[in-house]
Enzyme design. Sequence first.
Site, PDB file in Angstrom:
ATOM      1  CG  ASN A  23      -2.092  -1.030   0.947  1.00  0.00           C
ATOM      2  OD1 ASN A  23      -2.233  -1.560  -0.154  1.00  0.00           O
ATOM      3  ND2 ASN A  23      -2.878  -1.321   1.974  1.00  0.00           N
ATOM      4  NE  ARG A 120     -11.954   0.100  -0.988  1.00  0.00           N
ATOM      5  CZ  ARG A 120     -10.779  -0.466  -1.140  1.00  0.00           C
ATOM      6  NH1 ARG A 120     -10.703  -1.703  -1.543  1.00  0.00           N
ATOM      7  NH2 ARG A 120      -9.666   0.199  -0.891  1.00  0.00           N
ATOM      8  NE  ARG A 398      -6.213  -7.679  -5.944  1.00  0.00           N
ATOM      9  CZ  ARG A 398      -7.223  -6.955  -6.375  1.00  0.00           C
ATOM     10  NH1 ARG A 398      -8.397  -7.476  -6.474  1.00  0.00           N
ATOM     11  NH2 ARG A 398      -7.032  -5.697  -6.696  1.00  0.00           N
TER      12      ARG A 398
HETATM   13  N1  EPU Z   1     -14.418   6.685   1.768  1.00  0.00           N
HETATM   14  C1  EPU Z   1     -15.415   7.546   1.399  1.00  0.00           C
HETATM   15  N2  EPU Z   1     -15.181   8.389   0.334  1.00  0.00           N
HETATM   16  C2  EPU Z   1     -14.001   8.414  -0.316  1.00  0.00           C
HETATM   17  C3  EPU Z   1     -12.978   7.526   0.079  1.00  0.00           C
HETATM   18  C4  EPU Z   1     -13.218   6.675   1.134  1.00  0.00           C
HETATM   19  O1  EPU Z   1     -16.500   7.546   1.974  1.00  0.00           O
HETATM   20  O2  EPU Z   1     -13.846   9.226  -1.245  1.00  0.00           O
HETATM   21  C5  EPU Z   1     -14.641   5.765   2.899  1.00  0.00           C
HETATM   22  C6  EPU Z   1     -14.466   4.293   2.517  1.00  0.00           C
HETATM   23  O3  EPU Z   1     -15.653   3.773   1.935  1.00  0.00           O
HETATM   24  C7  EPU Z   1     -14.110   3.662   3.840  1.00  0.00           C
HETATM   25  C8  EPU Z   1     -13.273   4.745   4.504  1.00  0.00           C
HETATM   26  O4  EPU Z   1     -13.610   5.966   3.843  1.00  0.00           O
HETATM   27  O5  EPU Z   1     -15.283   3.453   4.603  1.00  0.00           O
HETATM   28  C9  EPU Z   1     -11.783   4.528   4.443  1.00  0.00           C
HETATM   29  O6  EPU Z   1     -11.392   4.208   3.112  1.00  0.00           O
HETATM   30  P1  EPU Z   1     -10.005   4.690   2.501  1.00  0.00           P
HETATM   31  O7  EPU Z   1     -10.276   5.663   1.413  1.00  0.00           O
HETATM   32  O8  EPU Z   1      -9.090   5.106   3.574  1.00  0.00           O
HETATM   33  O9  EPU Z   1      -9.494   3.362   1.813  1.00  0.00           O
HETATM   34  P2  EPU Z   1      -8.521   3.334   0.561  1.00  0.00           P
HETATM   35  O10 EPU Z   1      -7.627   4.488   0.635  1.00  0.00           O
HETATM   36  O11 EPU Z   1      -9.311   3.138  -0.686  1.00  0.00           O
HETATM   37  C10 EPU Z   1      -6.562   2.016   1.656  1.00  0.00           C
HETATM   38  C11 EPU Z   1      -5.921   0.675   1.490  1.00  0.00           C
HETATM   39  C12 EPU Z   1      -6.866  -0.406   1.968  1.00  0.00           C
HETATM   40  C13 EPU Z   1      -7.200  -0.134   3.446  1.00  0.00           C
HETATM   41  C14 EPU Z   1      -7.790   1.271   3.580  1.00  0.00           C
HETATM   42  C15 EPU Z   1      -8.070   1.666   5.012  1.00  0.00           C
HETATM   43  C16 EPU Z   1      -4.469   0.933  -0.409  1.00  0.00           C
HETATM   44  C17 EPU Z   1      -4.128   0.569  -1.795  1.00  0.00           C
HETATM   45  N3  EPU Z   1      -5.585   0.458   0.092  1.00  0.00           N
HETATM   46  O12 EPU Z   1      -7.726   2.002   0.842  1.00  0.00           O
HETATM   47  O13 EPU Z   1      -6.145  -1.629   1.881  1.00  0.00           O
HETATM   48  O14 EPU Z   1      -8.127  -1.071   3.897  1.00  0.00           O
HETATM   49  O15 EPU Z   1      -6.888   2.233   3.027  1.00  0.00           O
HETATM   50  O16 EPU Z   1      -6.902   1.609   5.776  1.00  0.00           O
HETATM   51  O17 EPU Z   1      -3.703   1.610   0.247  1.00  0.00           O
HETATM   52  C18 EPU Z   1      -5.878  -3.931   1.645  1.00  0.00           C
HETATM   53  O18 EPU Z   1      -4.649  -3.745   1.559  1.00  0.00           O
HETATM   54  O19 EPU Z   1      -6.378  -5.082   1.818  1.00  0.00           O
HETATM   55  C19 EPU Z   1      -6.782  -2.790   1.555  1.00  0.00           C
HETATM   56  C20 EPU Z   1      -8.066  -2.904   1.249  1.00  0.00           C
END
Ligand code: EPU
Length: 419
Positions: A23, A120, A398
Amino acid sequence: MDKILVHGGGKLSGTVRISGSKNSALPILAAALLTKERCVIRGVPDLSDIHYMLTILSSLGCEVERASGTVSIKAEKIRTEAPYELVRKMRASVCVLGPLLGREHEACVSLPGGCVIGDRPIDLHLRGFAALGAAVRVQGGNVKLFASALRGNTVNMRGTHGTTVLGTDNVIMAAVLADGITEIRDAAEEPEVVDLANFLNSMGAKITGAGTSHLTIEGVKELHGTDYTVIPDRIEAGTMLVAGAIAGGKLTVDHVRPDHLAAIIGPLRDSGFHLETSARSVTISPNGATKPLHLETSPYPGFPTDMQAQMCALLVRAPGVSVVTDRVFPQRFMHVAELTRMGAQIKLSQPTAVITGNGHLSGAPVMASDLRASAALLLAGLQAEGVTEINRVYHIDRGYEHIDEKLNDLGAHIERVQA
Ligand code: EPU
């Protein structure tokens, strides 16, 4: 499709070297789009998500070379459109939006589709781009961004589920070349965001405050090439520590940042294990019976949602009642039905799983649904009687570099069968 067969009962001990962080690597690779000069990125794990990101970067016009864990990217001339066929395979492909907007002032990237761990959305990413002056349109399944100029502004990253990691990354990447100063409030504090900021600063960006909820970015005219090593993967390390808790022995995770693992070490100690840290490693060893826990996920420095499923696999054996709540991704409980098929007693009322530890699992055919759920099934298989057959193992590939080989080196008996 490959299957994994886990023969339960093996005792794990020894030392495992943790790979570079998936990540961290994903947004850092995308950030190489921000300069025409060559970026060398080291410690990049060999994973299918990384492969997807490199394919997207090549399709955008980057020269990409890869030799074991080192990736070299030169983004001299780039295109700004990323098509659905490539993007749909991985949600993290949205993190090309920020750098494309930042450098070219335009981007057209297909929206990734549904995801098994929840909705997401990317509304917070888009709100951030708009605050910097971009026109944002969603049309034909694509996000289209355009700006005649990008101007620094104050951007708030908080949504109903808290802050966003990739949203914070995206706004940082869009802002580093903008005119003036951008302040990000309620920024994600994850070590992976700090790693991205350090990478960008090594290219000449001016970012301060990474690792806190308040980031400041002073826009610069251009960025230059760099040579950078990504941080170790704290979730791989945490997963291996849980493997040690379930099937150890004394097990050491090496090449880690123990400070990044505090939120995982704490609950493992509370659950009755002995954990010792040194500068670059953490060792877990048994210390009596496993104790039940009350755990709730939250953004860093809280307990990570990416470790929730693996901890469920541990707690099914802890006598008593454990309560695990995930409000970051309230639907991220696909592992529960599969663990139940192996004999676990879990009552699910999203976002909470109530686990009554009964100390006994039996091997069964199970289905991997997403990356961390697959890891939980592998961990459950280590402690189950008989053989656990995990199908759809591409999910595990992955995000875990050679996990079956690493666990076998520690004493597990795991076979990968090509169907
Ligand atoms: N969210 C919103 N709006 C947005 C973006 C996010 O409502 O525009 C919500 C999401 O639905 C969720 C929360 O905010 O409920 C947190 O999501 P976040 O955006 O932080 O997740 P992400 O950035 O898409 C990364 C990791 C995930 C990890 C999450 C939380 C990467 C590539 N992915 O995702 O990793 O679970 O942060 O820590 O960095 C994994 O590695 O298995 C994985 C899913």
